[in-house]
Each structure stands twice: as structure tokens, then as C-alpha cells.
Design an enzyme around this catalytic site. Sequence first.
Site, short mmCIF file in Angstrom:
data_model
loop_
_atom_site.label_atom_id
_atom_site.label_comp_id
_atom_site.label_asym_id
_atom_site.label_seq_id
_atom_site.Cartn_x
_atom_site.Cartn_y
_atom_site.Cartn_z
N ARG A 145 0.86 -1.18 0.00
CA ARG A 145 0.00 0.00 0.00
C ARG A 145 0.90 1.23 0.00
O ARG A 145 1.43 1.63 1.02
CB ARG A 145 -0.90 -0.03 1.24
N HIS B 28 -3.66 4.39 4.58
CA HIS B 28 -4.75 3.43 4.69
C HIS B 28 -6.03 4.05 4.14
O HIS B 28 -6.74 3.45 3.33
CB HIS B 28 -4.94 3.02 6.14
N TYR C 225 4.18 5.84 11.26
CA TYR C 225 4.51 4.46 11.61
C TYR C 225 5.34 3.74 10.55
O TYR C 225 5.73 2.60 10.75
CB TYR C 225 3.23 3.65 11.89
#
Length: 409
Positions: free
Chosen positions: A280, A284, A293
Site C-alpha cells: 500500500r 490506509h 509508523y
Amino acid sequence: MQLLTPAGQRITVASQAMSPGPSPAGEPCPPSANAAAAGELTVADIDLPAQIADLTDDDLVGLYRDMVLVRRLDEEATSLQRQGELGLWASLRGQEAAQVGSGRALGAQDMAFPSYREHGVAWCRGIDPMAILAIFRGNSLGGWDPAEHGFALYSIVVGAQTLHATGYAMGMARDGSPGAAIVYFGDGASSEGDVNEAFGWASVFRTPLVFFCQNNQWAISEPASRQSRTEIFHRASGFGFPSLRVDGNDVLACLAVTRWALATARAGGGPVLVEAVTYRMGAHTTADDPTRYRAPGELDAWRRRDPIDRMRAHLGAAGLLDEDRERRLAIEADACAHDLRTRCRSMPDPEPASLFDHVQVTDTGLVSVQRSAFTAAPGDGGDGPYVQGDLDRRSGLVTGETRVSGQAW
């Protein structure tokens, strides 16, 4: 066409006779010695190149076109959300090969069950991208006829669609349907009980179903390593059905593997699990900040595996793509994006009462009561929709002074 071993090395075949767990040293175990006796498939049973031997030059260019257009529409949707035209958007950037490859493997009699990021599969099934944007704009609860397109509505509840697909595939088997079902989910959803329950039911009833896991490495902010102590595709062996792990950034590999898996399911071989290893590249959703992160170096490494760049290089080496063709495709992509933006910004708001129109196939007394309470005009015991409306879990649905009893609710 390239597949991956559990350790990540690229190979041209897939191993299905692996043991379901890591060795004590943490390395993947070798193929089981009694795999053949147990009836598990091995690499010798799968001729993946034969699955795509029929592709013409136009087909190859068509796969590239699909990925380019899908990415451009995805970029436009992201921009629309940033400008306040959409409430949210879940980008598929980086996952175009997994979605287009698997989506183009589907036949007219097959049924696909998406999560909320399968915009590329929707494109392959003939869904108007505007219908998807309408959901994220809050103007629609669905937007297309699943039966017409062989593509179910988006599922926001993580993992729930695997149960829907399993039940549907059981029905296909009982009805003697010539097709199969495919369900899409992510590495994070593999931790859900729904997914594992679907594995069990699909295996026991030998349903014609392909579980297609897009392992994009991150379940929002949790890495795939936090979702499973073993490779995701190994899980199928514990439920008694075969699996493959494929390079999800190789559109031809994804097409070949999905064609094989669907053919296996249609022929009565039961379910198949495909783990497409991809990445990805964006957030998200547009409500997420992956820089909190995710290390920049990780993203840079996966950018070098960009599925569109890989297909572009393949077509260029084969003499199927030149600057003029690229230019015309870029113009087409911009035109599609402009059309999408124009239609999105001019989309009329739905009638408020349409919220109740498709709650159930056949209208029920409960829905009718709720609709009446919601639309009650001033002077009819209520102040009309939205005026001091509230949902009181103790007393029922409240709209102005009109109240539906808790029992009816």
C-alpha cells in the site's frame, strides 16, 4: 511472470505443499514429504504459463491501460477528498496489478465480493467509478446492481465479506452454477474470526470460492508480521485446501494464478487461497498518516517495484509501447479524471427519505414506521426530518415529537 517463495525470493512456480508453520529456527519448513499422499498439490500440478498463453499483444497493452487509468482515477479521488468533495477515500495505489490481474481473470458467471479498496476490480467488472465516489461522498448506500456486474457492494466491516462470499458460493454449488466466487480481503482482515470461519465452512462444503488476500504489508498502522506468526497463505493447509503466494506487483502472475484458482474452484476442487504480496503505497485512508509508523526507506524500496513501471518496461522491451502510445494513454487518463471530477462536483444530494429505500428487499412494517417518523411533516405530530432528531437507545427513534417505541425499534 514471477511468484514468491515464503522467504520472498522470486521464482516462476508456486509451492503448495509447505507445512503450515515455521521451523524452530524461524525459517520456513521444506515441503512435506507426504504431500502427495495427503493429496496436496505441488508445483508439478500447476502450469501457470499456460494460463496466459492466449494473451494477445492487445491484451497485454490492455492490462497496462487498465492499471494506468485506475491509478489516475484513484489520484483524482484522493484530490477530491482533500478538497472537501468526498468524506473519505481509500486509495489502492500500489495494488493495481493485484486487482487488475485478478479482476480480468473473472468470467461472466463469476461473482466478486470486495472490501472497500477494490476500485481496480470494480473497473474490470464495468462499475462506473462515479458510483464508488457516490458512496464516499455520502450520496449513495451502494450504487450498482451486484447481479448485473457480478460484483457485490463494498463491505466496510472488516472481513465480513468472506462470510457473504462463502454463503453465496455454497448457493452457487447447490444451484449448479458454472461460475465461482472470489472474495478480497487484506492481511489485517486475516486476523478476524469471520475470515477463519469462512475458511472452515468453505473447506468443509468444498465451495467454488477463491480467497484473494492482498497482503499490502500494513493493517492500518500494524505490520503484517503482527497479524500472523506464519505466512498467510500457509493457513489454508490447516483448513484442508490449497493455496498459492504470488507476486502481487506482477499483473501477469496475478492473472495466471487467479485464472488457475477460479478454474479449480469451478471444476469442483473446492476453495483456493491466493496471497498476493504487494504494498500500500499511500495511506490506509485519507484519514491516516502513514509517516507516523512507516519508515521512508521502506516506501522507497517498494516504489522500485511499482507494478505499472514493471509492466511498462515489459511492454517496451517487447516493442509494444512507444512514446506516442504513452502520450495518447496519458490524454485518455486525464480526460477520464476530468469527467469524474465534473460529475462528482455536480452530483445532486439524494432525497433524505431515500435512506430507507433499500434497507431490505421487501419493505417491512418496521422500516415503514421509521420512514413515516422520519418524514413526518409539521402539524402531523412531528417537526419534519432533521429537526431535533436523535436516536435514543432507551426509547427508540425520535424525530421532533414523533417517537417510535423501543419495542418497534
